[in-house]
Write an enzyme that holds these catalytic residues in place. Structure first.
Site, PDB file in Angstrom:
ATOM      1  N   ASP A  35       0.823  -1.203   0.000  1.00  0.00           N
ATOM      2  CA  ASP A  35       0.000   0.000   0.000  1.00  0.00           C
ATOM      3  C   ASP A  35       0.867   1.266   0.000  1.00  0.00           C
ATOM      4  OD1 ASP A  35      -2.152   1.865   0.542  1.00  0.00           O
ATOM      5  OD2 ASP A  35      -3.272   0.186   1.389  1.00  0.00           O
ATOM      6  N   THR A  76      -6.756   3.473  -2.637  1.00  0.00           N
ATOM      7  CA  THR A  76      -6.606   2.073  -2.229  1.00  0.00           C
ATOM      8  C   THR A  76      -7.669   1.119  -2.808  1.00  0.00           C
ATOM      9  OG1 THR A  76      -5.488   2.739  -0.229  1.00  0.00           O
ATOM     10  CG2 THR A  76      -6.503   0.562  -0.202  1.00  0.00           C
ATOM     11  N   ASN A  97     -12.570   5.155  -2.682  1.00  0.00           N
ATOM     12  CA  ASN A  97     -12.768   4.407  -1.433  1.00  0.00           C
ATOM     13  C   ASN A  97     -14.189   4.624  -0.944  1.00  0.00           C
ATOM     14  OD1 ASN A  97     -10.143   3.440  -1.369  1.00  0.00           O
ATOM     15  ND2 ASN A  97      -9.384   5.189  -0.178  1.00  0.00           N
ATOM     16  N   ASP A 159      -9.723  -3.847   5.369  1.00  0.00           N
ATOM     17  CA  ASP A 159     -10.771  -4.698   4.792  1.00  0.00           C
ATOM     18  C   ASP A 159     -10.733  -4.649   3.264  1.00  0.00           C
ATOM     19  OD1 ASP A 159     -12.271  -2.201   4.250  1.00  0.00           O
ATOM     20  OD2 ASP A 159     -12.779  -2.241   6.371  1.00  0.00           O
ATOM     21  N   ARG A 160     -10.679  -3.443   2.691  1.00  0.00           N
ATOM     22  CA  ARG A 160     -10.732  -3.355   1.230  1.00  0.00           C
ATOM     23  C   ARG A 160      -9.507  -3.973   0.559  1.00  0.00           C
ATOM     24  NH1 ARG A 160      -9.996   1.615   3.456  1.00  0.00           N
ATOM     25  NH2 ARG A 160      -8.371   3.040   2.694  1.00  0.00           N
ATOM     26  N   HIS A 306       1.243   8.349   5.087  1.00  0.00           N
ATOM     27  CA  HIS A 306       0.278   9.425   5.350  1.00  0.00           C
ATOM     28  C   HIS A 306       0.661  10.240   6.574  1.00  0.00           C
ATOM     29  CE1 HIS A 306      -2.717   8.824   2.321  1.00  0.00           C
ATOM     30  NE2 HIS A 306      -2.905   7.562   2.623  1.00  0.00           N
ATOM     31  N   ASP A 349      -0.860  -0.346  -4.784  1.00  0.00           N
ATOM     32  CA  ASP A 349      -2.218   0.099  -5.121  1.00  0.00           C
ATOM     33  C   ASP A 349      -2.217   1.559  -5.587  1.00  0.00           C
ATOM     34  OD1 ASP A 349      -1.560   1.056  -2.596  1.00  0.00           O
ATOM     35  OD2 ASP A 349      -3.611   0.883  -1.819  1.00  0.00           O
ATOM     36  N   HIS A 350      -1.073   2.229  -5.444  1.00  0.00           N
ATOM     37  CA  HIS A 350      -0.857   3.626  -5.871  1.00  0.00           C
ATOM     38  C   HIS A 350       0.492   4.043  -5.321  1.00  0.00           C
ATOM     39  CE1 HIS A 350      -1.766   4.595  -1.711  1.00  0.00           C
ATOM     40  NE2 HIS A 350      -2.861   3.884  -1.826  1.00  0.00           N
ATOM     41  N   HIS A 483      -2.078  10.803  -1.875  1.00  0.00           N
ATOM     42  CA  HIS A 483      -2.043  10.229  -3.225  1.00  0.00           C
ATOM     43  C   HIS A 483      -3.440  10.341  -3.797  1.00  0.00           C
ATOM     44  CE1 HIS A 483      -4.052   6.780  -1.369  1.00  0.00           C
ATOM     45  NE2 HIS A 483      -3.187   6.935  -0.396  1.00  0.00           N
TER      46      HIS A 483
HETATM   47 ZN    ZN Z   1      -3.592   2.539  -0.559  1.00  0.00          ZN
HETATM   48 ZN    ZN Z   2      -3.407   6.022   1.421  1.00  0.00          ZN
END
Ligand code: ZN
Ligand code: ZN
Length: 543
Positions: A35, A76, A97, A159-160, A306, A349-350, A483
């Site tokens: 992530d 994400t 999200n 979770d995602r 973050h 994911d980014h 992001h």
């Molecule tokens: Zn992410």
């Molecule tokens: Zn993030």
């Protein structure tokens, strides 16, 4: 001689047409999403990595050096979904999200599902499923291909990060519920109760054991690849004055959400690995002829980014530790599934941008966008123009959603409102570009930001006017990284394939997130996911 030649030609041709058999297939595919991993973390920290983690994957596997997300927003939910479905939000429907759902007139969360029950907790953190994802993942295709014999297990702190990759037919997806519980949980979408091995894991003191001191893995004076430990661009934790090492988690936990603190540190990744190894063993992944899938996502790197920013010592330390986790995972797979029996891919994911305030401090164009005041200004403008205050339903995710009934009633053509608003928005500071629904539906963008916006635009779920902030401008706090954009700091990510069926090499040819799932399909000789738009990266496949 001539006969031999003909024989060779026939044999060669036959071989070309030979189908992939179970002997050719890996017994286990481990798909890893890190992530918020920027591509340049590989190059920036390369000399710090050990031989058995990232370096082993690159040195023995295939490295795509020019790998990108092909849509906006780079967040994400869309990221994990795009990796595993081989298509972009345009088709898979995970447009953010959280997004404004115009059909229910409310904000929805990508993985939330009111129709299921939590399992392993009573918290609503367990009311989750992949029902908003409109297509299959490559793991779903493997389940269909193997008549549901090949297993799929999804694991992540978020979770995602677990649910969306594992798909609709997963045997299980597990995610971590922090707060005062500190447990891996799931939902009734997958099962009625947690299997014994998950209960055992939760009842052990593994999660609890990470309430310890987070200090740098190696002497901090050697961390030359990142900025100063004390600077003005970091968030930090409540209860500690400066965002600098060491962090005594035992002392900080009460003020920082108890178990939620662990996942804000690299220990969240360690915990994810502990759980993943337990899953491989208990679920006997990679033990029979049918290929199994482990969808693994390391989330703590995102939380550290973050909080502290992509240039922080904390991020550097998180990656040196992740490198060790990766090495341990590969060693475990060698031992328990067998070297040459499994395939691993690793991507993100980014990416993530430098802290904009830091960029400004070194004279690079950057800044902050105040979404709240922008929304107020835009609504005021529309009221002044039309004398009505109900023409806009919602403004979120840099998108404006119209109230079609109100437009109809006032006899205002949607195109007129689109144009008016687009023109107004474009005049504002820190706005780079604006796109309207009519434009996105009426033409096909072939390159640049327009193409990325179009790939992220779901005709049914997205808004009516979409705006793009200037490079390095974010709607975020002035500490830590964000992001979501279509610029390279957010789109350029690593992609490494390693293990069975994978050649050794690297390429600077562009590859995209949507290529990953079709490549795995090609490796296994199974169908592409339902709406896949990417192409298999044959360049690195052995066959
Ligand atoms: Zn992410
Ligand atoms: Zn993030």
């Amino acid at each position: 001689m001539k006969k031999l030649l003909i024989f060779l030609i026939i044999a060669f041709t036959m071989n070309l047409h030979a189908q992939i058999t179970s002997a050719d297939r890996p017994k286990l595919v481990v798909g890893i999403v890190v992530d918020q991993m920027r591509y340049d973390y590989l190059s920036r920290f390369w000399n710090r990595f050990g031989e058995d983690g990232f370096k082993r994957m690159v040195n023995e596997g295939y490295n795509f050096e020019n790998h990108h997300f092909n849509y906006v927003p780079t967040l994400t939910g869309p990221g994990h979904t795009s990796v595993w479905t081989g298509t972009s939000p345009m088709n898979h429907g995970i447009i953010s999200n959280n997004w404004y759902n115009k059909f229910e007139d409310k904000m929805v969360y990508c993985a939330a599902d009111e129709s299921v029950e939590p399992v392993g907790t009573t918290s609503s953190a367990g009311k989750m499923s992949p029902h908003r994802m409109k297509v299959t993942t490559v793991a779903d295709q493997n389940r269909l291909h193997t008549q549901m014999c090949g297993k799929t297990i999804g694991i992540s702190i978020k979770d995602r990060g677990s649910i969306l990759p594992a798909g609709h037919t997963a045997n299980a997806a597990y995610w971590f519920h922090g707060a005062d519980e500190g447990k891996f949980i799931t939902s009734s979408f997958y099962m009625k109760e947690l299997p014994q091995w998950v209960q055992d894991f939760n009842n052990s003191n593994v999660a609890e054991s990470y309430f310890k001191t987070w200090n740098t893995l190696e002497n901090i004076s050697t961390y030359k690849e990142s900025g100063l430990d004390v600077n003005n661009f970091e968030g930090g934790f409540r209860g500690k004055n400066s965002a600098s090492f060491p962090y005594d988690l035992k002392q900080l936990k009460a003020q920082n959400g108890n178990f939620d603190l662990i996942v804000q540190t690299p220990f969240g990744n360690d915990l994810t690995l502990d759980f993943a190894l337990a899953a491989i063993k208990a679920e006997e992944l990679g033990k029979d002829e049918d290929t199994d899938f482990l969808a693994l996502s390391f989330s703590s790197t995102d939380k550290v980014g973050h909080n502290f920013g992509v240039n922080s010592k904390e991020v550097e330390d998180a990656y040196l530790r992740l490198d060790k986790d990766l090495a341990e995972l590969l060693r475990y797979l060698d031992k328990n599934v067998g070297e040459g029996n499994y395939t691993v891919f690793l991507s993100a994911d980014h990416g993530g941008g430098d802290v904009s305030a830091y960029l400004e401090s070194v004279k690079i164009p950057a800044g902050y966008f105040d979404s709240k005041s922008f929304t107020e200004k835009l609504k005021t403008f529309v009221f002044q123009e039309y004398g009505k205050n109900n023409l806009i339903k919602n403004i979120s995710n840099d998108q404006v959603f119209f109230n079609y009934e109100a437009l109809d009633e006032a006899e205002i053509p949607t195109e007129a409102l689109e144009e008016k608003i687009a023109h107004y928005i474009l005049q504002q500071d820190r706005i780079h570009m604006v796109f309207t629904r009519s434009q996105l539906e009426g033409s096909s963008f072939q390159h640049g930001i327009g193409e990325l916006i179009q790939n992220g635009f779901n005709q049914k779920r997205s808004g009516d006017v979409i705006f793009v902030l200037d490079p390095a401008v974010v709607s975020y706090s002035e500490t830590g990284s964000m992001h979501g954009s279509g610029f390279p700091y957010d789109t350029h990510a690593p992609l490494i394939f390693f293990g069975k069926g994978i050649k050794h090499g690297s390429t600077t040819q562009r590859s995209e997130v949507i290529d990953i799932a079709p490549t795995v399909s090609a490796l296994l000789g199974i169908s592409f996911p339902d709406a896949a738009t990417g192409k298999p990266l044959y360049i690195m496949l052995d066959n």
